[in-house]
Design a protein around this motif. Sequence first.
Motif, mmCIF file in Angstrom:
data_model
loop_
_atom_site.group_PDB
_atom_site.id
_atom_site.type_symbol
_atom_site.label_atom_id
_atom_site.label_comp_id
_atom_site.label_asym_id
_atom_site.label_seq_id
_atom_site.Cartn_x
_atom_site.Cartn_y
_atom_site.Cartn_z
ATOM 1 N N THR A 6 5.803 3.821 1.537
ATOM 2 C CA THR A 6 6.429 5.014 2.117
ATOM 3 C C THR A 6 7.335 4.648 3.287
ATOM 4 O O THR A 6 8.464 5.155 3.392
ATOM 5 C CB THR A 6 5.339 6.002 2.587
ATOM 6 N N ALA A 7 6.859 3.754 4.127
ATOM 7 C CA ALA A 7 7.667 3.324 5.275
ATOM 8 C C ALA A 7 8.937 2.613 4.815
ATOM 9 O O ALA A 7 10.015 2.806 5.403
ATOM 10 C CB ALA A 7 6.841 2.404 6.176
ATOM 11 N N SER A 37 0.850 -1.185 0.000
ATOM 12 C CA SER A 37 0.000 0.000 0.000
ATOM 13 C C SER A 37 0.888 1.239 0.000
ATOM 14 O O SER A 37 2.118 1.154 0.133
ATOM 15 C CB SER A 37 -0.892 0.016 1.247
ATOM 16 N N TYR A 38 0.250 2.413 -0.129
ATOM 17 C CA TYR A 38 1.019 3.656 -0.027
ATOM 18 C C TYR A 38 1.772 3.713 1.299
ATOM 19 O O TYR A 38 2.930 4.161 1.362
ATOM 20 C CB TYR A 38 0.086 4.866 -0.126
ATOM 21 N N GLU A 39 1.118 3.246 2.359
ATOM 22 C CA GLU A 39 1.722 3.325 3.693
ATOM 23 C C GLU A 39 2.948 2.416 3.803
ATOM 24 O O GLU A 39 4.003 2.835 4.304
ATOM 25 C CB GLU A 39 0.688 2.953 4.758
ATOM 26 N N THR A 40 2.821 1.176 3.331
ATOM 27 C CA THR A 40 3.960 0.253 3.430
ATOM 28 C C THR A 40 5.103 0.709 2.527
ATOM 29 O O THR A 40 6.279 0.605 2.901
ATOM 30 C CB THR A 40 3.551 -1.188 3.066
#
Length: 343
Positions: free
Chosen positions: A58-59, A53-56
Amino acid sequence: MKISCKQFELELKHPFSISKFTRTSTPLMLLKINYEGVTGYGEASMVPYMGESYETATAFLKQVDLSPFKAPFNFEEIITYLDSIAVGQPAIKAAIDIALNDINGKILNQPCYQIYGADLSKMPVTSYTIGIDTPEVIREKLKDAAGFKVIKVKLGRDNDREIIETIRSMTDVPLYVDANQGWSDRIKAIDLIYWLHNQGVVLIEQPMDKTDFDGNAWLTERSPIPLLADEAVQRLADMDKLKGAYHGINVKLMKSCGMYEGHQMILKARSFGMKVLIGCMSETSCATLAAAALAPLCNWADLDGPWLTTNNPFTDPEFVDGKYVLNNQPGLGLEGVTSDLFL
């Protein structure tokens, strides 16, 4: 090295259905890497079932430090480093690998296909994919496939024969089939496979559940059509367990962590006597051009991403007589990059 990224929602022309779900768009992370004045572009297509996902993404990118690596890049070393940051997450790793391959080609002043030893005269035709749908919608989708020499069909529900009959009422082009693990009864499956063979089907991807080694092997032993592992193979480490269960594999850069390991998988499949289809997720010109650079090393190609979408941010690849026509620009040969894309 400086990494810039852009969240991008890739919109599909039609709702896309396979045996287990339907979606209308795909989240992407577009990547730009600058290295000593040279810019490379990459892409992560994060289809929901793969868990990214965008979150994973980005992290993950926040943990990446590419400064120790110098051109020409040692991609085996780079993938080992990326794997040390986190397990899984092959799409964002692929985005980094693709961007670095783009840079590498520009520094060496060679197209990526040339670096990987691909002969453009052996470029296979690429297929146009049609998801599971009603006969009326399938007929509409077939109109969009004009210019393609092969149709890829998603099957795996209870209307498989109806879908094929609908397509055959409009065209006699060769067909690829992807069952997406949708068949569970091997007797019914082998009966359907023989029927599909008579309908002009050239290959079938992942007929039964990826964990059902015996079932897939049983079908492979009896099938008149090559059966390919898809969900059952993601990375190079998965290859050894496939012997005897399939005739070949589907390599996707979003699963193999990019071009380097995808190329290694192609070489290993060849050493096993297996055939290779190079495929894609929902992707822009960026990732599909990276795969097209390896396509002449494969038996078949399914790189239709730019033509299944409505908002490809780059120029569509050149496409003649059902095949990619790669230019001689160094790196990926990606065109249509705008200055405001990564703002």
